[in-house]
Design a protein around this motif. Structure first.
Motif, PDB file in Angstrom:
ATOM      1  N   THR A   1       0.917  -1.077   0.341  1.00 35.05           N
ATOM      2  CA  THR A   1       0.372   0.010  -0.350  1.00 35.05           C
ATOM      3  C   THR A   1       0.780   1.329  -0.099  1.00 35.05           C
ATOM      4  N   GLY A   2       0.128   2.652  -0.246  1.00 34.00           N
ATOM      5  CA  GLY A   2       0.883   3.379  -0.434  1.00 34.00           C
ATOM      6  C   GLY A   2       1.819   4.044   1.252  1.00 34.00           C
ATOM      7  N   PRO A   3       1.523   3.905   2.257  1.00 32.88           N
ATOM      8  CA  PRO A   3       1.925   3.807   3.369  1.00 32.88           C
ATOM      9  C   PRO A   3       3.628   3.090   3.935  1.00 32.88           C
ATOM     10  N   GLU A   4       3.261   1.929   3.407  1.00 37.73           N
ATOM     11  CA  GLU A   4       4.594   0.704   3.191  1.00 37.73           C
ATOM     12  C   GLU A   4       5.250   1.176   2.461  1.00 37.73           C
ATOM     13  N   ILE A   5       4.551   1.401   0.902  1.00 34.70           N
ATOM     14  CA  ILE A   5       6.184   2.201   0.312  1.00 34.70           C
ATOM     15  C   ILE A   5       6.656   3.468   0.646  1.00 34.70           C
ATOM     16  N   PHE A   6       6.015   4.584   1.089  1.00 33.34           N
ATOM     17  CA  PHE A   6       6.778   4.793   1.799  1.00 33.34           C
ATOM     18  C   PHE A   6       7.639   5.126   2.735  1.00 33.34           C
ATOM     19  N   LEU A   7       7.112   3.837   3.921  1.00 32.36           N
ATOM     20  CA  LEU A   7       7.613   3.698   4.835  1.00 32.36           C
ATOM     21  C   LEU A   7       9.379   3.158   4.158  1.00 32.36           C
ATOM     22  N   SER A   8       9.248   2.078   3.431  1.00 30.83           N
ATOM     23  CA  SER A   8      10.404   1.425   2.813  1.00 30.83           C
ATOM     24  C   SER A   8      10.772   2.253   2.111  1.00 30.83           C
ATOM     25  N   TRP A   9      10.716   3.670   0.496  1.00 27.88           N
ATOM     26  CA  TRP A   9      11.383   4.337   0.828  1.00 27.88           C
ATOM     27  C   TRP A   9      12.400   5.373   1.813  1.00 27.88           C
ATOM     28  N   ALA A  10      12.159   5.602   2.909  1.00 31.62           N
ATOM     29  CA  ALA A  10      12.039   6.671   4.177  1.00 31.62           C
ATOM     30  C   ALA A  10      13.087   5.906   4.702  1.00 31.62           C
ATOM     31  N   ILE A  11      12.636   4.586   4.951  1.00 38.57           N
ATOM     32  CA  ILE A  11      14.574   3.605   5.624  1.00 38.57           C
ATOM     33  C   ILE A  11      15.012   3.876   4.841  1.00 38.57           C
ATOM     34  N   ASP A  12      14.929   2.916   3.383  1.00 40.88           N
ATOM     35  CA  ASP A  12      16.417   2.925   2.187  1.00 40.88           C
ATOM     36  C   ASP A  12      17.141   4.694   2.363  1.00 40.88           C
ATOM     37  N   ILE A  13      16.499   5.632   2.230  1.00 42.93           N
ATOM     38  CA  ILE A  13      16.736   7.068   2.394  1.00 42.93           C
ATOM     39  C   ILE A  13      17.531   6.942   3.334  1.00 42.93           C
ATOM     40  N   SER A  14      17.090   6.545   4.608  1.00 43.00           N
ATOM     41  CA  SER A  14      17.655   7.326   6.189  1.00 43.00           C
ATOM     42  C   SER A  14      18.682   6.104   6.538  1.00 43.00           C
ATOM     43  N   PHE A  15      18.851   4.874   5.315  1.00 46.29           N
ATOM     44  CA  PHE A  15      20.241   4.693   5.873  1.00 46.29           C
ATOM     45  C   PHE A  15      21.190   4.696   5.520  1.00 46.29           C
ATOM     46  N   ALA A  16      21.365   5.335   3.804  1.00 48.87           N
ATOM     47  CA  ALA A  16      21.827   5.781   3.044  1.00 48.87           C
ATOM     48  C   ALA A  16      22.779   7.164   3.696  1.00 48.87           C
ATOM     49  N   LEU A  17      21.898   7.951   4.589  1.00 45.19           N
ATOM     50  CA  LEU A  17      22.476   9.001   4.801  1.00 45.19           C
ATOM     51  C   LEU A  17      22.794   8.570   5.646  1.00 45.19           C
TER      52      LEU A  17
END
Length: 108
Positions: free
Chosen positions: A2-18
């Motif tokens: 769903t939309g929130p799951e996709i957003f959380l997945s992207w946020a976690i990936d970006i956070s890992f990179a940062l």
């Protein structure tokens, strides 16, 4: 997904990179210096970044075990910062004693 799951997945990936960029920059500052104070602050920043990594990984795998790891890392980081601060203070005090002894020798 769903939309929130996709957003959380992207946020976690970006956070890992940062967080990984922050750890790399902290390691660079530890290696380059130029002073002990810079290295102590960098070590403290890296500790906080590693704690953030543990928290992100706990969210990523949906397990609370890594929160305990983050707490242990925080305690070790605190002790390391205090130990390095005491070392720096002693080095500074020894430097003052050597400077005052050198001044006394010059006066004589």
């Amino acid at each position: 997904m769903t939309g929130p799951e996709i957003f959380l997945s992207w946020a976690i990936d970006i956070s890992f990179a940062l967080v990984m960029v922050a750890i790399a920059l902290g390691f660079y500052r530890i290696a380059r210096g130029p002073s002990l104070a810079d290295r102590v602050v960098s070590l403290d920043m890296m500790t906080i970044s590693i704690m953030g990594f543990c928290g992100l990984y706990a969210i990523f795998v949906d397990s609370t075990a890594f929160i305990d790891v983050a707490i242990v890392v925080a305690l070790i980081g605190f002790l390391a910062t205090v130990a390095l601060a005491r070392f720096a203070e002693r080095q500074k005090a020894l430097g003052r004693e050597e400077d005052s002894a050198a001044e006394e020798e010059r006066e004589e």
